[in-house]
Write a protein that holds these residues in place. Structure first.
Motif, mmCIF file in Angstrom:
data_model
loop_
_atom_site.group_PDB
_atom_site.id
_atom_site.type_symbol
_atom_site.label_atom_id
_atom_site.label_comp_id
_atom_site.label_asym_id
_atom_site.label_seq_id
_atom_site.Cartn_x
_atom_site.Cartn_y
_atom_site.Cartn_z
ATOM 1 N N SER A 1 -7.499 -8.595 0.159
ATOM 2 C CA SER A 1 -7.297 -7.347 0.901
ATOM 3 C C SER A 1 -6.274 -6.461 0.209
ATOM 4 O O SER A 1 -6.296 -5.236 0.376
ATOM 5 N N LEU A 2 -5.396 -7.034 -0.624
ATOM 6 C CA LEU A 2 -4.475 -6.173 -1.384
ATOM 7 C C LEU A 2 -5.245 -5.298 -2.364
ATOM 8 O O LEU A 2 -4.880 -4.159 -2.627
ATOM 9 N N ASP B 1 -3.952 -2.354 5.126
ATOM 10 C CA ASP B 1 -4.283 -3.149 6.319
ATOM 11 C C ASP B 1 -4.360 -2.292 7.580
ATOM 12 O O ASP B 1 -4.983 -2.704 8.563
ATOM 13 N N LEU C 1 8.995 4.056 12.764
ATOM 14 C CA LEU C 1 8.251 5.121 13.460
ATOM 15 C C LEU C 1 8.009 4.664 14.888
ATOM 16 O O LEU C 1 7.495 3.551 15.093
ATOM 17 N N THR D 1 0.846 -1.200 0.000
ATOM 18 C CA THR D 1 0.000 0.000 0.000
ATOM 19 C C THR D 1 0.874 1.240 0.000
ATOM 20 O O THR D 1 0.635 2.195 -0.757
ATOM 21 N N GLU E 1 10.233 2.502 6.422
ATOM 22 C CA GLU E 1 9.918 1.078 6.602
ATOM 23 C C GLU E 1 10.875 0.507 7.644
ATOM 24 O O GLU E 1 12.086 0.638 7.504
ATOM 25 N N ASN F 1 -0.570 -14.319 -2.567
ATOM 26 C CA ASN F 1 -0.203 -15.054 -3.779
ATOM 27 C C ASN F 1 -0.672 -14.316 -5.009
ATOM 28 O O ASN F 1 -0.390 -14.739 -6.120
ATOM 29 N N GLN G 1 3.580 -11.869 -3.231
ATOM 30 C CA GLN G 1 3.613 -10.503 -2.689
ATOM 31 C C GLN G 1 5.024 -9.921 -2.684
ATOM 32 O O GLN G 1 5.224 -8.736 -2.911
HETATM 33 C C1 LIG Z 1 -0.173 -15.627 4.635
HETATM 34 C C2 LIG Z 1 -0.908 -14.500 3.997
HETATM 35 C C3 LIG Z 1 -1.433 -14.670 2.736
HETATM 36 C C4 LIG Z 1 -2.125 -13.617 2.133
HETATM 37 N N1 LIG Z 1 -2.620 -13.790 0.872
HETATM 38 C C5 LIG Z 1 -3.203 -12.757 0.235
HETATM 39 C C6 LIG Z 1 -3.598 -12.854 -1.124
HETATM 40 O O1 LIG Z 1 -3.391 -13.876 -1.787
HETATM 41 N N2 LIG Z 1 -4.201 -11.782 -1.696
HETATM 42 C C7 LIG Z 1 -4.419 -10.625 -1.006
HETATM 43 O O2 LIG Z 1 -4.996 -9.696 -1.563
HETATM 44 N N3 LIG Z 1 -4.010 -10.482 0.261
HETATM 45 C C8 LIG Z 1 -3.388 -11.511 0.887
HETATM 46 N N4 LIG Z 1 -2.947 -11.362 2.168
HETATM 47 C C9 LIG Z 1 -3.113 -10.064 2.818
HETATM 48 C C10 LIG Z 1 -2.007 -9.112 2.331
HETATM 49 O O3 LIG Z 1 -0.759 -9.689 2.550
HETATM 50 C C11 LIG Z 1 -2.145 -7.786 3.069
HETATM 51 O O4 LIG Z 1 -3.428 -7.269 2.834
HETATM 52 C C12 LIG Z 1 -1.071 -6.795 2.603
HETATM 53 O O5 LIG Z 1 0.205 -7.167 3.040
HETATM 54 C C13 LIG Z 1 -1.390 -5.413 3.158
HETATM 55 O O6 LIG Z 1 -0.454 -4.504 2.666
HETATM 56 P P1 LIG Z 1 -0.116 -3.175 3.489
HETATM 57 O O7 LIG Z 1 0.952 -2.509 2.725
HETATM 58 O O8 LIG Z 1 -1.373 -2.446 3.769
HETATM 59 O O9 LIG Z 1 0.412 -3.690 4.887
HETATM 60 P P2 LIG Z 1 1.675 -4.606 5.190
HETATM 61 O O10 LIG Z 1 1.970 -5.513 4.063
HETATM 62 O O11 LIG Z 1 1.426 -5.206 6.534
HETATM 63 O O12 LIG Z 1 2.872 -3.586 5.268
HETATM 64 C C14 LIG Z 1 3.050 -2.758 6.390
HETATM 65 C C15 LIG Z 1 4.512 -2.414 6.465
HETATM 66 O O13 LIG Z 1 4.692 -1.460 7.494
HETATM 67 C C16 LIG Z 1 5.865 -1.769 8.205
HETATM 68 N N5 LIG Z 1 5.722 -1.189 9.543
HETATM 69 C C17 LIG Z 1 4.896 -1.576 10.531
HETATM 70 N N6 LIG Z 1 5.026 -0.774 11.596
HETATM 71 C C18 LIG Z 1 5.973 0.151 11.275
HETATM 72 C C19 LIG Z 1 6.541 1.244 11.961
HETATM 73 N N7 LIG Z 1 6.192 1.561 13.223
HETATM 74 N N8 LIG Z 1 7.491 1.980 11.327
HETATM 75 C C20 LIG Z 1 7.872 1.693 10.050
HETATM 76 N N9 LIG Z 1 7.363 0.636 9.369
HETATM 77 C C21 LIG Z 1 6.414 -0.114 9.962
HETATM 78 C C22 LIG Z 1 5.910 -3.276 8.195
HETATM 79 O O14 LIG Z 1 7.232 -3.761 8.401
HETATM 80 C C23 LIG Z 1 5.377 -3.603 6.810
HETATM 81 O O15 LIG Z 1 6.394 -3.718 5.853
HETATM 82 C C24 LIG Z 1 -2.272 -12.395 2.804
HETATM 83 C C25 LIG Z 1 -1.738 -12.223 4.087
HETATM 84 C C26 LIG Z 1 -1.044 -13.262 4.676
HETATM 85 C C27 LIG Z 1 -0.442 -13.056 6.043
#
Ligand SMILES: Cc1cc2nc3c(=O)[nH]c(=O)nc-3n(C[C@H](O)[C@H](O)[C@H](O)COP(=O)(O)OP(=O)(O)OC[C@H]3O[C@@H](n4cnc5c(N)ncnc54)[C@H](O)[C@@H]3O)c2cc1C
Length: 544
Positions: A312-313, A302, A125, A14, A33, A45, A101
């Motif tokens: 959720s992606l 997320d 952060l 995101t 990050e 996936n 991912q």
């Molecule tokens: C096993 C598994 C399988 C999945 N399969 C699917 C799928 O097939 N399709 C799908 O759509 N979704 C899938 N999902 C969900 C998907 O992975 C998440 O929706 C996605 O990762 C969300 O992206 P994001 O960037 O919002 O958050 P995240 O990917 O959680 O990224 C957040 C980032 O913020 C960083 N962070 C956290 N706190 C701090 C801080 N204080 N300071 C700096 N950095 C910080 C973290 O290290 C992380 O890199 C799956 C999830 C899991 C666990």
């Protein structure tokens, strides 16, 4: 203390998408990050939903789909234990893109670098406060602690978002006792016979591949990595189980024995697995932030919503595309009143719909396990909301299955999963807005003075587009006061038949904000209001 315009907390998908959108609009976000490199833990996936065509609108689809085994509209897809056969519809409403991912994050990172952006890895952060003017952020970096002041902070820091918590944004929803255990393993090829989408395993029988399969004690999925990545070694799989396990100790690191034991419970036999890697657990929570903005702090991905099944992606990356151009206009001082608040007005309902379909899928999966298992109250409520009477009948799974054989019902649920059933509210549409208003612009084929093109190609600069498909001068005249600084005005002939509109104003995120019907008596009616609402008043004419 350094002053910056925008900080993005987190560097996952995101955050990367949002950073690319901001760079396209000329803003330089600071992306923080905490991890020193992209996580190896298996997560998504693939993408499912409207983000797939949207990636084409940003020229990202080609690079993200290179090497992918599945991209585009999908002929069949599961909704919980039910299979939706879209081939009956003469066109699937649901898009997919198979991509691990990790690769998604690598390629978005490459794109960000091409756009001149950077991600600061190893920067965490640790605290956030805000006043009316600025957000103050404490950061722990590889060379020590430092402080930043930003005009805006966007928390893309995942489900446990520090940004969301410190901004005082609530995260209501349900915590589930269902646990998924996931790992990358080898299923020895000598022991397993593959036929199509089935694996024959000695002592167990046939197991379906690439599906969420329910068993009396939970469920499993077996995904050969070769289905996702042509270069993957033979025998390598991402495997997962799903089961109610209220006693699980979530604080302990996940072990191979735990995965094996879980498979034994859900399959009733041992799955021959070796070489475990990247073991993880997910708890099947579904929660949504009570608001996506608190003052100068916004959240996306997320950090704003979590749910198990159903893309959720998709929801998170579409949040990023929705927010990017609005936040850019805000920091560049050209945003019309209320533009930034429209992020919450548009994306909160979209997040709610995504959670609704996810809870409904989970409820159907529970019913599919048989016995006397009943969905949770939230799952039952989701089924009632989506399927009305069919959800209240005896044997609701069969009733809903029958309902979903009806083409219009199947399309409705396909569009819900796609995220395309949401219509963003647009001012000025009257009681009967054009059917495209509030929706992602269709990828019309066009012929303009520069030759053949498509709507997707016109959107790649991330600018608003006024697409004039009329023969007259009224549409271009109505927009002339805005010049070309904020709007691309394209006069073209529509090669897609029938042309759905005579003219369209498409926002930078690809959504139609205004449309005139083909052959409208006054093809520019309402255009002035739409342009003022989304890109602001026209700039003062020279000399004024
Ligand atoms: C096993 C598994 C399988 C999945 N399969 C699917 C799928 O097939 N399709 C799908 O759509 N979704 C899938 N999902 C969900 C998907 O992975 C998440 O929706 C996605 O990762 C969300 O992206 P994001 O960037 O919002 O958050 P995240 O990917 O959680 O990224 C957040 C980032 O913020 C960083 N962070 C956290 N706190 C701090 C801080 N204080 N300071 C700096 N950095 C910080 C973290 O290290 C992380 O890199 C799956 C999830 C899991 C666990």
């Amino acid at each position: 203390m350094t002053d910056v315009d925008v900080v993005i907390g987190g560097g996952g998908p995101t955050a990367l998408m949002l950073a690319c959108e901001l760079r396209l609009a000329g803003v330089e976000p600071v992306v923080l990050e905490r991890l020193p490199e992209i996580s190896q833990i298996p997560k998504g996936n693939g993408l499912i939903g409207q983000i797939v065509p949207m990636l084409d609108y940003r020229d990202l689809l080609g690079r993200l789909s290179a090497g992918s085994t599945g991209v585009g509209p999908v002929p069949r897809f599961s909704f919980g234990p039910l299979m939706l056969n879209f081939s009956k519809l003469g066109g699937s409403p649901l898009h997919i893109l198979a991509i691990p991912q990790r690769r998604l994050e690598e390629r978005l990172g490459e794109r960000l670098a091409e756009l001149g952006g950077t991600i600061h890895r190893g920067h965490e952060l640790t605290a956030v406060t805000q006043d009316e003017e600025r957000v103050t952020l404490d950061v722990r970096g590889p060379d020590g602690d430092y402080r930043l002041r930003a005009r805006y902070l966007v928390g893309c820091d995942g489900a446990h978002s520090l940004v969301r918590k410190q901004a005082g944004i609530g995260f209501p929803g349900v915590t589930s006792t269902e646990i998924s255990r996931i790992g990358r393993v080898v299923l020895p090829t000598a022991k397993i016979t593959l036929r199509g989408r089935e694996a024959k395993v000695p002592g167990i029988g046939k197991l379906r591949l690439m599906a969420h399969v329910s068993t009396p004690d939970g469920g499993y999925s077996l995904g050969p990595l070769a289905f996702l990545d042509k270069g993957a070694p033979r025998g390598a799989y991402i495997v997962s189980t799903r089961e109610e396990d209220p006693a699980a100790d979530l604080s302990a690191p996940m072990t191979f024995d735990e995965l094996r034991d879980s498979f034994r419970r859900v399959l009733g036999a041992d799955l021959p697995m070796t070489d475990p890697q990247l073991l993880s657990r997910i708890v099947g929570n579904s929660r949504q932030a009570d608001r996506y903005r608190a003052g100068r702090i916004l959240i996306a991905g997320d950090a704003a919503h979590v749910f198990g099944l159903g893309g959720s992606l998709n929801t998170g990356l579409l949040d990023a595309v929705n927010l990017g151009w609005k936040l850019a206009a805000e920091v560049q001082g050209r945003a019309p009143a209320g533009l930034l608040d429209s992020y919450q007005a548009e994306r909160h309902p979209a997040g709610r719909r995504a959670i609704l379909q996810s809870r409904a899928q989970k409820a159907l999966t529970t019913l599919g396990q048989g016995g006397d298992r009943q969905p949770t109250p939230e799952g039952a409520a989701a089924l009632r909301e989506l399927f009305g009477d069919a959800a209240g009948q005896p044997d609701p799974l069969r009733q809903i299955g029958e309902l979903l054989r009806q083409p219009e019902q199947m399309r409705r649920i396909g569009e819900l999963m796609e995220g395309s059933d949401v219509r963003y509210p647009m001012p000025g549409g009257g009681d009967r807005p054009h059917p495209l208003v509030g929706k992602l612009a269709p990828d019309l084929k066009l012929k303009s003075g520069d030759g053949g093109t498509r709507v997707a190609e016109l959107m790649r600069a991330g600018r608003g587009v006024l697409l004039d498909l009329t023969d007259g001068a009224a549409v271009a005249a109505a927009a002339s006061a805005w010049g070309t600084a904020r709007l691309s005005v394209i006069t073209a002939r529509c090669l897609t038949a029938p042309a759905p509109a005579g003219a369209l104003f498409i926002r930078p995120d690809g959504y139609v904000a205004w449309a005139a019907g083909p052959g409208a008596a006054d093809p520019a009616a309402g255009l002035d209001e739409a342009l003022r609402s989304w890109i602001g008043a026209p700039p003062p004419a020279a000399g004024q």
